[in-house]
Design an enzyme around this catalytic site. Sequence first.
Site, PDB file in Angstrom:
ATOM      1  CG  ASN A   9     -32.387 108.032 -24.555  1.00 20.97           C
ATOM      2  OD1 ASN A   9     -31.643 107.145 -24.176  1.00 20.97           O
ATOM      3  ND2 ASN A   9     -33.686 107.999 -24.345  1.00 20.97           N
ATOM      4  CB  CYS A  10     -27.331 107.470 -21.982  1.00 16.90           C
ATOM      5  SG  CYS A  10     -26.263 107.525 -20.539  1.00 16.90           S
ATOM      6  CG  ASN A  11     -28.111 113.653 -20.423  1.00 15.21           C
ATOM      7  OD1 ASN A  11     -28.442 113.892 -21.583  1.00 15.21           O
ATOM      8  ND2 ASN A  11     -28.865 113.997 -19.387  1.00 15.21           N
ATOM      9  CE  LYS A  14     -28.501 112.595 -25.937  1.00  7.96           C
ATOM     10  NZ  LYS A  14     -29.618 113.493 -25.621  1.00  7.96           N
TER      11      LYS A  14
END
Length: 120
Positions: A9-11, A14
């Site tokens: 869930n780390c931008n 991603k």
Amino acid sequence: MLKLFGIKNCNTVKKAIDWMNISNISFEFMDVKKDSLNIDILNGWVQNMPVNYSWESLVNKSGMTWRKLDDDQKKGADNLEGALALILEKPSVMKRPVIADGKKILTIGFNEIIFEEKFL
């Protein structure tokens, strides 16, 4: 095969995954919160880092996890042994993503220009 170490869930992770997929670069995603990040992997990285990185590059001192640490925890990460112990205890303090080929780190973090240089 390349391994991309990060948190799903780390931008930043991603962005890196999207870039790798669009660029047709094969990799295996390793979730550092779920997969077995261990001292042998971390020591292998430290021993095989490119010259433009140091062990300190592995600790994300601008992230929320770091900011939530107390002063003693931060001070404990001032040396290699303490920093690696902190990463094992709180994997989200690691700068992400780390892309490795075997034990050798290729990149830490996401920078499109560096990714183009390394992977295209």
